[in-house]
Design a protein around this motif. Sequence first.
Motif, short mmCIF file in Angstrom:
data_model
loop_
_atom_site.label_atom_id
_atom_site.label_comp_id
_atom_site.label_asym_id
_atom_site.label_seq_id
_atom_site.Cartn_x
_atom_site.Cartn_y
_atom_site.Cartn_z
N PHE A 75 26.40 33.38 54.64
CA PHE A 75 25.83 34.49 54.17
C PHE A 75 26.03 35.65 54.94
CE2 PHE A 75 22.50 37.82 54.14
CZ PHE A 75 22.36 38.22 52.73
N ARG A 76 26.42 35.45 56.18
CA ARG A 76 26.69 36.40 57.40
C ARG A 76 28.20 36.58 57.51
NH1 ARG A 76 21.75 35.10 57.76
NH2 ARG A 76 20.22 36.75 58.45
N THR A 77 28.97 35.85 56.70
CA THR A 77 30.66 35.92 57.00
C THR A 77 31.02 36.77 55.78
OG1 THR A 77 30.79 33.84 55.33
CG2 THR A 77 30.56 33.51 57.82
N ARG A 78 32.32 37.02 55.75
CA ARG A 78 33.00 37.68 54.61
C ARG A 78 33.24 36.93 53.48
NH1 ARG A 78 36.64 39.07 59.02
NH2 ARG A 78 38.09 37.86 58.30
N LEU A 79 32.48 35.75 53.18
CA LEU A 79 32.64 35.02 51.97
C LEU A 79 32.45 35.63 50.59
CD1 LEU A 79 32.85 32.46 50.85
CD2 LEU A 79 30.52 31.98 51.17
N ALA A 80 31.51 36.61 50.43
CA ALA A 80 31.50 37.34 49.39
C ALA A 80 32.56 38.27 49.15
CB ALA A 80 30.15 38.17 49.28
N GLU A 81 33.03 39.12 49.97
CA GLU A 81 34.15 39.94 50.08
C GLU A 81 35.47 38.96 49.60
OE1 GLU A 81 36.90 42.89 52.70
OE2 GLU A 81 34.88 42.19 53.46
N ASP A 82 35.57 37.76 50.16
CA ASP A 82 36.83 36.81 49.98
C ASP A 82 36.69 36.21 48.70
OD1 ASP A 82 37.72 37.23 52.40
OD2 ASP A 82 36.75 35.58 53.29
N LEU A 83 35.63 36.02 48.11
CA LEU A 83 35.21 35.49 46.71
C LEU A 83 35.60 36.55 45.73
CD1 LEU A 83 31.73 33.80 46.86
CD2 LEU A 83 33.86 32.81 46.07
N PHE A 84 35.51 37.73 45.94
CA PHE A 84 35.86 38.81 45.07
C PHE A 84 37.33 39.12 45.03
CE2 PHE A 84 36.67 43.11 43.32
CZ PHE A 84 35.46 43.12 42.22
N LYS A 85 37.86 39.27 46.17
CA LYS A 85 39.38 39.38 46.31
C LYS A 85 40.21 38.31 45.92
CE LYS A 85 39.32 42.67 50.14
NZ LYS A 85 39.54 42.78 51.80
N GLY A 86 39.65 36.75 46.02
CA GLY A 86 40.25 35.77 45.91
C GLY A 86 40.05 35.26 44.17
N LEU A 87 39.21 35.95 43.59
CA LEU A 87 39.25 35.44 42.24
C LEU A 87 39.53 36.56 41.14
CD1 LEU A 87 35.21 34.17 42.15
CD2 LEU A 87 37.41 32.67 41.98
N THR A 88 39.66 37.83 41.64
CA THR A 88 40.07 38.83 40.80
C THR A 88 41.50 38.66 40.17
OG1 THR A 88 38.82 40.57 41.99
CG2 THR A 88 40.67 41.25 40.93
N PRO A 89 42.24 38.27 40.97
CA PRO A 89 43.92 38.12 40.26
C PRO A 89 43.80 37.01 39.09
CG PRO A 89 43.87 37.96 42.78
CD PRO A 89 42.41 37.81 42.50
N TRP A 90 42.82 35.86 39.25
CA TRP A 90 42.90 34.87 38.58
C TRP A 90 42.00 35.11 37.11
CZ3 TRP A 90 46.18 30.82 39.42
CH2 TRP A 90 46.35 30.66 41.06
N LEU A 91 41.03 36.19 37.21
CA LEU A 91 40.07 36.43 36.13
C LEU A 91 40.48 37.56 35.44
CD1 LEU A 91 36.90 35.12 37.94
CD2 LEU A 91 38.27 33.83 35.95
N GLY A 92 41.47 38.49 36.24
CA GLY A 92 41.76 40.01 35.62
C GLY A 92 42.52 39.93 34.21
N ARG A 93 42.96 38.92 33.67
CA ARG A 93 43.68 38.94 32.40
C ARG A 93 42.65 38.03 31.51
NH1 ARG A 93 47.21 42.86 32.69
NH2 ARG A 93 48.24 42.01 30.78
N VAL A 94 41.68 37.57 31.69
CA VAL A 94 40.70 36.60 31.09
C VAL A 94 39.80 37.72 30.01
CG1 VAL A 94 38.95 34.85 30.98
CG2 VAL A 94 40.61 34.78 32.48
N PRO A 95 39.63 37.52 28.93
CA PRO A 95 38.58 38.25 28.14
C PRO A 95 37.20 38.35 28.80
CG PRO A 95 39.81 36.90 26.43
CD PRO A 95 40.32 36.65 27.88
N GLY A 96 36.87 39.59 29.07
CA GLY A 96 35.90 39.90 29.79
C GLY A 96 36.22 40.33 31.39
N ARG A 97 37.46 39.84 31.67
CA ARG A 97 37.98 40.32 33.03
C ARG A 97 37.14 40.18 34.30
NH1 ARG A 97 40.66 45.44 30.01
NH2 ARG A 97 42.37 44.35 28.93
N LEU A 98 36.97 41.18 35.01
CA LEU A 98 36.18 40.96 36.24
C LEU A 98 34.86 40.48 36.08
CD1 LEU A 98 37.82 43.79 38.29
CD2 LEU A 98 38.50 41.28 37.88
N LEU A 99 34.21 40.79 34.87
CA LEU A 99 32.80 40.13 34.64
C LEU A 99 32.58 38.98 35.08
CD1 LEU A 99 31.82 42.18 31.47
CD2 LEU A 99 30.80 42.57 33.73
#
Length: 435
Positions: A75-99
């Motif tokens: 919880f106190r690491t950069r995990l949440a930030e890494d999740l957002f940055k790491g998943l955005t490229p894969w989900l950005g083109r899916v209907p619903g995109r970054l949701l």
Amino acid sequence: MESLTISIIVIIGLFAFLAAGMWVALSLFTAALVGMYLYGNDSFGYIYATTTWGAISGWALTALPLFIWMGEILFRTRLAEDLFKGLTPWLGRVPGRLLHVNIVSCGIFAAVSGSSAATAATIGKMTLPELKKRGYSDKMAIGTLAGSGTLGLLIPPSIILIVYGVAAEISIARLFIAGVLPGLLLVSLFMGFTMIWFAISGNKSADETIEKIPFISKVKKSAALIPVMLLIIFVLGSIYGGLTTTTEAAAFGVAGALVLASLTGSMNFKTFMDSLMGATKTSCMIALILAGAAFLTTAMAFLGLPQMLAEMIADMQLSNFMLLIALTVLFVFLGCFLDGISVVVLTTSVVLPMVSQAGIDLIWFGIFIVLVVEMSQITPPVGFNLFVIQGLTGKDLWYIAKAAAPFFLLILLAVFLIILFPGIVTFLPEQMTAN
């Protein structure tokens, strides 16, 4: 005084204590003492000492603080930030995109935190401002977070499954593996609904500027997620493969989380002590609730309430389906006023005898309880996830509840699906037993 009359007084008293704002654990202790006193049992001091110690000293419970500590460290690491940055490229083109980042991030973070509130808070801090900046529907961003945050209760290592496993005296490892397919089912339902909503809504202009990223670049952007994913796979895989016990896997998880936090530069003495104190506070709170519930369970046993209720249900000759519908209503109602762990420890002593009598598998019933408790996490007036998101957004509680309503219905759909197709829950545990 008759046992039934005393039982009614105890139950009314318990809800009165809770309504007055008394701690859940102290409410349980006090209600039990009232019941013992009215019953005429003057050995309640001895009974209190033996039952509470037995409830919180079992070896199976040692996994609980370790998994909580693992979550606190990450919880106190950069995990949440890494999740957002790491998943955005894969989900950005899916209907619903970054949701979908909300949904998938919560699913992954749930596998390291085991807590619904921690999942919603951690992911929400990162995703909600970013989604708002990119023009996504505020209500849908909040709804996906509220619904997906509940995955922390179901996806292993779930704290509430450990509590249920100890209360029901069944294998925690089998409960963990039973939660995998229902967890994936919920993620699929949430993502499917988001795609449909996105297709028919007027929010298609959100984030139209997402560029097409080459596959290699996607992999590079997601590299930071690989160590965490390996940790999750190792911890859960070692349990399912029979290589370690749940407690041993939890200990390895803590060691791995400390190493990851150190490698990312997030670990220092203050972070270490904050994570340790956070885990200690949460673990002590749960242990106190478990002790209070054990004492109340013993008092109820003296009064014969579980047997009376089981006989009453048996006399009604309800089918298993109707019994589960009645229990769903009961758990959602209780969840409007209590947190999930309190609901489980309060009800297992009364409910499990009638469930066993009906021939319902206790592993399956554990997942059923967790799904229903998930619904209560986004139900006013005491839906914990609603309060967490209110703290993040400053929105009105009822606005957040309305945003979460479709996801409440999706969890309800999942409950009906596991009732109609119990193999969704039991398939993996059966394979584990067969091997």
